[in-house]
Design a protein around this motif. Sequence first.
Motif, short mmCIF file in Angstrom:
data_model
loop_
_atom_site.label_atom_id
_atom_site.label_comp_id
_atom_site.label_asym_id
_atom_site.label_seq_id
_atom_site.Cartn_x
_atom_site.Cartn_y
_atom_site.Cartn_z
N PRO A 42 -5.21 3.20 5.83
CA PRO A 42 -4.92 3.17 4.59
C PRO A 42 -3.78 4.67 4.30
O PRO A 42 -4.05 5.48 5.11
N TYR A 43 -2.98 4.29 3.14
CA TYR A 43 -2.29 5.26 2.67
C TYR A 43 -2.07 5.42 1.31
O TYR A 43 -2.39 4.45 0.49
N GLU A 44 -1.30 6.59 0.95
CA GLU A 44 -1.29 6.83 -0.39
C GLU A 44 0.10 6.38 -1.06
O GLU A 44 1.09 6.57 -0.26
N ARG A 45 0.30 5.92 -2.17
CA ARG A 45 1.44 5.18 -2.72
C ARG A 45 2.42 6.21 -3.48
O ARG A 45 3.50 5.85 -3.39
N PRO A 46 1.96 7.34 -4.03
CA PRO A 46 2.92 8.11 -4.85
C PRO A 46 4.20 8.82 -4.01
O PRO A 46 5.26 8.63 -4.67
N PRO A 47 3.83 8.99 -2.61
CA PRO A 47 5.29 9.52 -2.07
C PRO A 47 6.30 8.43 -1.78
O PRO A 47 7.65 8.74 -1.61
N LEU A 48 5.97 7.19 -1.86
CA LEU A 48 6.74 6.06 -1.78
C LEU A 48 7.98 5.81 -2.53
O LEU A 48 8.87 5.29 -2.23
N SER A 49 7.81 6.48 -3.89
CA SER A 49 8.84 6.51 -4.54
C SER A 49 9.48 7.84 -4.83
O SER A 49 10.32 8.15 -5.69
N LYS A 50 8.96 8.81 -4.19
CA LYS A 50 9.17 10.27 -4.17
C LYS A 50 9.78 10.88 -2.76
O LYS A 50 10.65 10.15 -2.17
N GLU A 51 8.91 11.79 -2.33
CA GLU A 51 9.40 12.50 -1.16
C GLU A 51 9.48 11.75 0.02
O GLU A 51 10.47 11.81 0.87
N TYR A 52 8.75 10.92 0.33
CA TYR A 52 8.84 9.86 1.75
C TYR A 52 10.17 8.91 1.34
O TYR A 52 10.86 8.60 2.30
N LEU A 53 10.09 8.45 0.43
CA LEU A 53 11.54 7.32 0.04
C LEU A 53 12.62 8.26 0.28
O LEU A 53 13.65 7.80 0.84
N ARG A 54 12.80 9.64 -0.20
CA ARG A 54 13.87 10.42 0.16
C ARG A 54 14.19 11.13 1.71
O ARG A 54 15.09 11.60 1.91
N GLY A 55 13.05 10.63 2.37
CA GLY A 55 13.16 11.31 3.57
C GLY A 55 12.65 12.74 3.85
O GLY A 55 13.05 13.34 4.95
N GLU A 56 12.01 13.48 2.84
CA GLU A 56 11.54 14.59 3.05
C GLU A 56 10.21 14.86 3.54
O GLU A 56 9.89 15.77 3.88
N ALA A 57 9.47 13.63 3.70
CA ALA A 57 8.20 13.67 4.19
C ALA A 57 8.03 12.70 5.40
O ALA A 57 8.49 11.70 5.39
N GLN A 58 7.46 13.22 6.31
CA GLN A 58 7.27 12.30 7.45
C GLN A 58 6.04 11.14 7.37
O GLN A 58 5.13 11.48 6.52
N ARG A 59 6.22 10.10 8.22
CA ARG A 59 5.41 9.19 7.68
C ARG A 59 3.72 9.75 7.95
O ARG A 59 3.01 9.01 6.98
N GLU A 60 3.39 10.48 8.76
CA GLU A 60 2.15 10.86 8.93
C GLU A 60 1.53 11.61 7.50
O GLU A 60 0.24 11.47 7.38
N LYS A 61 2.63 11.99 6.76
CA LYS A 61 1.87 12.76 5.65
C LYS A 61 1.65 11.69 4.63
O LYS A 61 0.78 12.08 3.50
N ILE A 62 1.70 10.31 4.57
CA ILE A 62 1.27 9.54 3.58
C ILE A 62 -0.23 9.00 3.83
O ILE A 62 -0.57 8.45 3.02
N PHE A 63 -0.50 9.00 5.01
CA PHE A 63 -1.95 8.44 5.35
C PHE A 63 -3.05 9.21 4.72
O PHE A 63 -3.21 10.48 4.68
N VAL A 64 -4.00 8.62 4.21
CA VAL A 64 -5.18 9.04 3.51
C VAL A 64 -5.88 9.73 4.70
O VAL A 64 -6.62 10.96 4.35
N HIS A 65 -6.36 9.24 5.63
CA HIS A 65 -6.95 10.09 6.66
C HIS A 65 -6.24 10.09 8.17
O HIS A 65 -5.25 9.22 8.50
N PRO A 66 -6.70 11.06 9.12
CA PRO A 66 -6.12 11.10 10.40
C PRO A 66 -6.16 9.97 10.97
O PRO A 66 -7.39 9.25 10.83
N GLU A 67 -5.53 9.60 12.27
CA GLU A 67 -5.71 8.30 12.85
C GLU A 67 -7.03 8.05 13.41
O GLU A 67 -7.62 7.01 13.40
N GLY A 68 -7.76 9.01 13.84
CA GLY A 68 -9.11 8.91 14.55
C GLY A 68 -10.34 8.95 13.29
O GLY A 68 -11.45 8.59 14.12
N PHE A 69 -9.90 9.30 12.28
CA PHE A 69 -10.98 9.42 11.23
C PHE A 69 -11.81 8.11 11.56
O PHE A 69 -13.32 8.32 11.19
N TYR A 70 -11.39 6.81 11.09
CA TYR A 70 -12.25 5.89 11.06
C TYR A 70 -13.30 5.43 12.23
O TYR A 70 -14.44 5.15 12.32
#
Length: 410
Positions: A42-70
Amino acid sequence: MTSAQTFVIIGAGLAGAKAAEALREEGFDGRVVLLGAEDERPYERPPLSKEYLRGEAQREKIFVHPEGFYVEHDVELRTSAAVRGIDAATREVVLDGDQRLPYDRALLATGAQPHRLKIPGADLDEVYELRTVADCDRLRERLSQGGRLVVIGAGWIGAEVAASARTLGLDVTVIDPAAVPLERVLGTQVGGIYRDIHADHGVRLMLGTGVEAFEGSDRVERVRTTDGRVVDADLVVVGVGVAPRTELARAAGAAVDNGVLVDDRLRTSLPDVFAAGDIANARHPLFERLRVEHWSNALHQGPAAARNMLGLDRPYDRLPYFFSDQYDVGMEYTGYAADWDEIVFRGDPATREFIVFWLAEGRVLAGMNVNVWDVTEPIGALIRSRSVVDVRRLADPDVPLAELVDGVAA
């Protein structure tokens, strides 16, 4: 709730992920299965049109939880899971290959899908949509190459993509049949402010016209509008809204009308099946029924549904809230205004630091603060109070908003 029970969440977006988190926080020790159609956690969508789209945020920043959470919280996250149906009679979720997953309670959080233009050339290369992180990755790579971008649609996604692309230095044209950007939500007067913001940043705005065709040999090269103009294009982004993914609910026999109909506890018409997020058309004490497609709704409605799945019996009555960042202009919108008779500004819109209110019969329905912060709580209190306000004092920045609330603490 006992460990013998199974709760199945269909949809591994923000609403579904936060619902799974809430189940564990509330002490549920049964089986939790989280089914996602995409191959990402699971990831969050707002960065997809903003900072992640512009390359200002790394991929790990978009996810709802850390990889080991589940794994750590004993949530069975199944990605690339194809859900074929819900059998309400047998209380089973039907997966690919007719695999059946029994449930005691289920949550539908299937989100929304983009509207697609049915016009000539819609299937040409270099025509993009933006909904998933995979869409964003493709578009992000293409934007890094520069060129002439045409954005179809001046709603939130279109406006944010246009702002991000201009920030990256692309030549940007926006086409929309409305008179101003964001007209459907903000109205002509406030939408005009966003028109001017984009124009000031060099965006070419072609408003009051639609799109007739995309033209080109193998890839899009031109956009032809309904009023006969032609715009050269190296790439196109289509952002003309979304539709709730209600197919599973409808096929299962749930009541559907502009989304899945739920009560104020987020219960569908099917026994022990709940809905949250983009698809939920919910009863609300102030606005009768609301279906909200924004991040905040998914963030809070998923956990609210989870708590009601546990029998905690709590109404969901949060006010709608969303935010947008375009260039150096940030905003927050609280409330819901579909039909208003007055707009009141607190501050000068020309400075792009102001608050605007939408009113009906003297009562505030919604407020939007632009580059003014820490005012969402008093704006929300004004809306909830249902008080008839003194418009002159509402417009006066020297009058604290809390003083305008009749009997409601800000």
